[in-house]
Write an enzyme that holds these catalytic residues in place. Structure first.
Site, PDB file in Angstrom:
ATOM      1  N   GLU A 150      13.153 -22.985  -0.413  1.00  0.00           N
ATOM      2  CA  GLU A 150      13.878 -22.426  -1.643  1.00  0.00           C
ATOM      3  C   GLU A 150      13.156 -21.651  -2.546  1.00  0.00           C
ATOM      4  O   GLU A 150      13.156 -21.881  -3.543  1.00  0.00           O
ATOM      5  CB  GLU A 150      14.566 -23.755  -2.398  1.00  0.00           C
ATOM      6  CG  GLU A 150      15.536 -24.393  -1.577  1.00  0.00           C
ATOM      7  CD  GLU A 150      16.174 -25.735  -2.334  1.00  0.00           C
ATOM      8  OE1 GLU A 150      15.509 -26.087  -3.085  1.00  0.00           O
ATOM      9  OE2 GLU A 150      17.482 -25.856  -1.938  1.00  0.00           O
ATOM     10  N   GLU A 188      21.161 -27.157   4.223  1.00  0.00           N
ATOM     11  CA  GLU A 188      21.379 -28.571   3.446  1.00  0.00           C
ATOM     12  C   GLU A 188      22.768 -28.667   3.022  1.00  0.00           C
ATOM     13  O   GLU A 188      22.870 -28.016   1.902  1.00  0.00           O
ATOM     14  CB  GLU A 188      20.276 -28.594   2.182  1.00  0.00           C
ATOM     15  CG  GLU A 188      18.996 -28.559   2.654  1.00  0.00           C
ATOM     16  CD  GLU A 188      17.937 -28.963   1.158  1.00  0.00           C
ATOM     17  OE1 GLU A 188      18.359 -28.949   0.150  1.00  0.00           O
ATOM     18  OE2 GLU A 188      16.740 -28.725   1.547  1.00  0.00           O
TER      19      GLU A 188
END
Ligand SMILES: *[C@@H]1O[C@H](CO)[C@@H](O)[C@H](O)[C@H]1NC(C)=O
Ligand SMILES: *[C@@H]1O[C@H](CO)[C@@H](O)[C@H](O)[C@H]1NC(C)=O
Ligand SMILES: *[C@@H]1O[C@H](CO)[C@@H](O)[C@H](O)[C@H]1NC(C)=O
Ligand SMILES: *[C@@H]1O[C@H](CO)[C@@H](O)[C@H](O)[C@H]1NC(C)=O
Ligand SMILES: *[C@@H]1O[C@H](CO)[C@@H](O)[C@H](O)[C@H]1NC(C)=O
Ligand SMILES: *[C@@H]1O[C@H](CO)[C@@H](O)[C@H](O)[C@H]1NC(C)=O
Ligand SMILES: *[C@@H]1O[C@H](CO)[C@@H](O)[C@H](O)[C@H]1NC(C)=O
Ligand SMILES: *[C@@H]1O[C@H](CO)[C@@H](O)[C@H](O)[C@H]1NC(C)=O
Ligand SMILES: *[C@@H]1O[C@H](CO)[C@@H](O)[C@H](O)[C@H]1NC(C)=O
Length: 629
Positions: free
Chosen positions: A182, A262
């Site tokens: 991320e 995710e």
């Protein structure tokens, strides 16, 4: 079986192995928007599991349950700080045996999506970065700062060669590897850093392995987190419209497989915030839509596990929010590794899209209420300071951080004396919110109160010239997510008494865990104290079983607990929501007494005992944020 038949089978087996080895490949088919495994269209349905949050004795059991749920892959983070606890000191054994874990995954016929960072977030201390990096205070983490890159290069030169033989192409089971994590959520947006990582990964792993990134859905995140030659995937939960989410992925990756790296089955807990739950129906509806779109998915988490010891991280939002010891996550497998209703519902959905293995799911393991255990032996913290801090203290005019003294976690003690008589109450306070993260204040050994980062900045004290002032400072975990991971611990700024800056400190690094594991109980006079930092010790015998259990803290405030020398983590029942800590059964000895050591930092109950229950309590009922202030 006859010898010739046996030889025939062995030879045939060998041939078959060689035959498949020759075609082992895993790649991206941009034309058909999918992955290709051995040349065939392939889709993964995966779940996250963290070997560092589960005792190794249970690894296989949890993986088997994941296999039985119909998954064909697992997704794994590698925490750098777990494997390189001090610069150049590496540990890949015991709990940290990454290759042993990969071997078990392979045994069960599951593929691996590996996420080796170097930054991983994961609600893990400092997002997996070693806090010793901050011994160089000006280092700029997660950028092409040469100091950071040098440490990263060294780590990756140790880690990636261990990974290489496990790549699918090389006969292993790792099909893809994520670079960074991320990164688009980080302020730096340093493409040189990402390019450098890409080059290093390719150098050690070769050109075939699928490398990818994962980012949130915002355009700014996708802009800064992605890079040419790294396949861009996204992450999102059930509250997001799946079609629109994948439209965001298509902005940066016009062709290739859709991937949600995710998909959230639950969520984490912070101390002082309500317990997180995610509705099973909502989770399974979202999963079904993702699969109907033909996408690949990884469920984060499939099993959460536990932040044992001092490993939990923290987030910084408007203030500092430390994460609880339990990482149950409301995941399909509970913290104790038991299948939940959510797991069965997810398996049903998966069964609509691919074959789910026949045969029964292993049932929940038995739990046991061992009942109350009293902890009669009390020793005041300061009475055994020399045991907890065997070296000489550091002397410094002004406070130094944990990182400056190379202490990675736990506690440090800061000691000075009052420079004057203080007859009327005067504020003892710290500048710039510089308590990282809690400080238990003692004057001449008497507990006076607790200072807390972003919450309690000052307390009044009175005293006399020369009185001994101690601050036992606790790290609650380095920030793992947010714009700035340079989260120094200890007293990060000066302490003032009224308008006077206190100086002339003795600073004691503490290694409580070694003392508890090796030199317990200490031979010092017992103390009667029920306030302030103290150790409470007791022991119990099990009725010939060592089932898993959960320890509750009736009347206790805040601290740390060890059973047979194993650090189970932090407890903080007055803050909640977590009320019990998971005690894995393997820790308990059925033939000898089991020793319990509780470090209580604030107020112990008048008759100190803990309670072992057969079920967890993660959601304090009398929960109100107002009470927390
Ligand atoms: C490595 O980690 C294991 C498991 O956590 C621990 O038991 C062992 O002492 C460590 N080894 C070294 C050399 O520190
Ligand atoms: C999700 O978004 C798509 C595309 O914009 C739209 O067609 C669909 O109706 C949305 N679904 C829901 C449940 O809102
Ligand atoms: C979960 O969500 C479903 C569908 O929205 C709803 O019908 C159900 O009542 C919810 N369950 C709980 C326990 O909130
Ligand atoms: C400190 O004492 C003063 C005077 O007694 C009082 O006004 C103030 O509220 C106290 N501050 C704290 C943080 O207790
Ligand atoms: C991060 O925090 C450290 C210490 O608080 C500070 O020195 C540094 O300037 C901060 N960096 C950013 C980018 O905010
Ligand atoms: C503490 O105060 C001293 C004296 O004013 C100053 O030199 C020092 O930089 C201060 N330390 C911090 C961390 O602010
Ligand atoms: C603890 O209390 C007992 C009895 O109440 C007393 O005799 C003893 O001196 C106390 N010990 C300490 C260290 O205060
Ligand atoms: C239990 O304690 C005995 C005696 O100290 C020891 O030999 C044995 O290894 C222990 N078992 C476990 C499971 O720790
Ligand atoms: C906490 O969770 C338990 C078990 O799921 C449930 O029975 C109980 O009602 C919950 N308590 C609160 C206050 O939500």
């Amino acid at each position: 079986m006859g010898l010739w038949l046996y030889i025939f089978i062995v030879v045939l087996g060998g041939l078959r192995f060689q035959g498949t080895a020759a075609v082992r490949s895993f790649s991206i088919d941009y034309k058909n928007n999918c992955f290709l495994k051995d040349g065939n269209k392939f889709r993964y349905i995966s779940g996250s599991i963290h070997y560092f949050r589960i005792p190794p004795i249970y690894w296989k059991d949890r993986l088997l349950k994941m296999y039985m749920s119909g998954l064909n892959a697992v997704q794994i983070y590698v925490p750098w700080n777990y494997h390189e606890p001090m610069p150049g000191i590496y540990n890949f054994s015991g709990d940290r045996n990454l290759e042993g874990f990969l071997g078990l995954v392979a045994q069960l016929g599951l593929l691996v999506i590996l996420r080796p960072g170097p930054y991983i977030c994961a609600e893990w201390d400092m997002g997996g970065l070693p806090s010793w990096l901050l011994a160089e205070p000006n280092i700029i983490l997660r950028t092409s700062d040469p100091g950071f890159l040098q440490a990263v290069n060294k780590w990756l030169s140790v880690l990636l060669p261990k990974i290489k033989p496990h790549l699918y192409q090389n006969g292993g089971n790792i099909i893809s590897i994520q670079v960074e994590n991320e990164y688009g959520s980080y302020y730096a947006c340093d493409y040189d850093y990402m390019r450098h990582l890409l080059a290093v990964f390719r150098l050690y792993l070769g050109k075939e392995i699928v490398l990818f990134t994962t980012d949130g859905l915002k355009e700014s995140e996708l802009l800064c987190g992605t890079l040419q030659d790294l396949y861009a995937t996204v992450d999102f939960g059930s509250e997001i419209n799946e079609t629109r989410a994948f439209e965001q992925q298509r902005l940066v990756e016009p062709r290739g497989p859709l991937v949600n790296s995710e998909y959230y089955t639950g969520w984490l807990d912070y101390w002082g915030e309500p317990h997180s739950m995610k509705n099973t129906t909502v989770v399974t509806n979202g999963l079904q839509k993702i699969l109907e779109l033909g996408a690949n998915v990884n469920m984060y988490m499939f099993q959460g596990g536990t932040n044992f010891g001092y490993w939990s991280g923290a987030d910084y939002k408007d203030k500092y929010y430390p994460i609880t010891t339990s990482y149950d996550y409301d995941a399909p497998l509970s913290e104790a590794g038991d299948p939940t209703e959510k797991l069965y519902a997810i398996r049903t959905i998966i069964g609509k899209f691919q074959l789910v293995p026949a045969g029964p799911m292993p049932p929940p393991t038995p739990k046991f209420s061992y009942g109350y255990v009293s902890l009669p032996l009390c020793v005041a913290f300061l009475d055994i300071l020399s045991l907890l801090s065997p070296g000489l203290p550091f002397h410094s005019s002004f406070p130094l951080t944990f990182e400056a003294l190379m202490q990675t976690h736990g506690f440090m003690l800061y000691r000075t004396v009052l420079p004057d008589d203080i007859l009327q109450p005067v504020l003892l306070s710290v500048l710039e919110n510089g308590i990282h993260d809690l400080a238990y204040v003692l004057l001449n050994g008497k507990y006076k109160g607790t200072l807390e980062r972003d919450r309690v900045n000052a307390i009044n004290i009175t005293g006399q010239l020369g009185d001994s002032l101690d601050l036992l400072v606790e790290s609650m975990g380095h920030i793992n997510f947010g714009a700035n991971n340079s989260d120094f611990k200890g007293l990060t700024h000066n302490l003032t008494l009224g308008s006077t800056i206190l100086s002339d400190w003795l600073i004691y690094p503490l290694d409580i865990d070694s003392a508890v594991a090796q030199q317990w109980p200490p031979y010092v006079p017992r103390s009667n104290s029920t306030t302030g930092p103290a150790f409470y010790t007791g022991a119990f015998k099990t009725p010939g079983i060592n089932y898993d259990t959960y320890v509750k803290f009736p009347g206790w405030s805040k601290g740390q607990i060890w059973i047979n020398g194993f650090n189970l983590g932090r407890f903080w029942p007055v803050r909640g929501p977590q009320q019990t800590l998971f005690v894995p059964g393997f820790l308990l000895n059925t033939s000898v007494l089991n020793t319990i050591v509780v470090l209580e930092l604030q107020n112990a109950p008048s008759s100190p005992k803990v309670l072992f229950l057969d079920r967890p309590v993660l959601n304090a009922s009398s929960f109100s944020l107002k009470d927390m202030k």
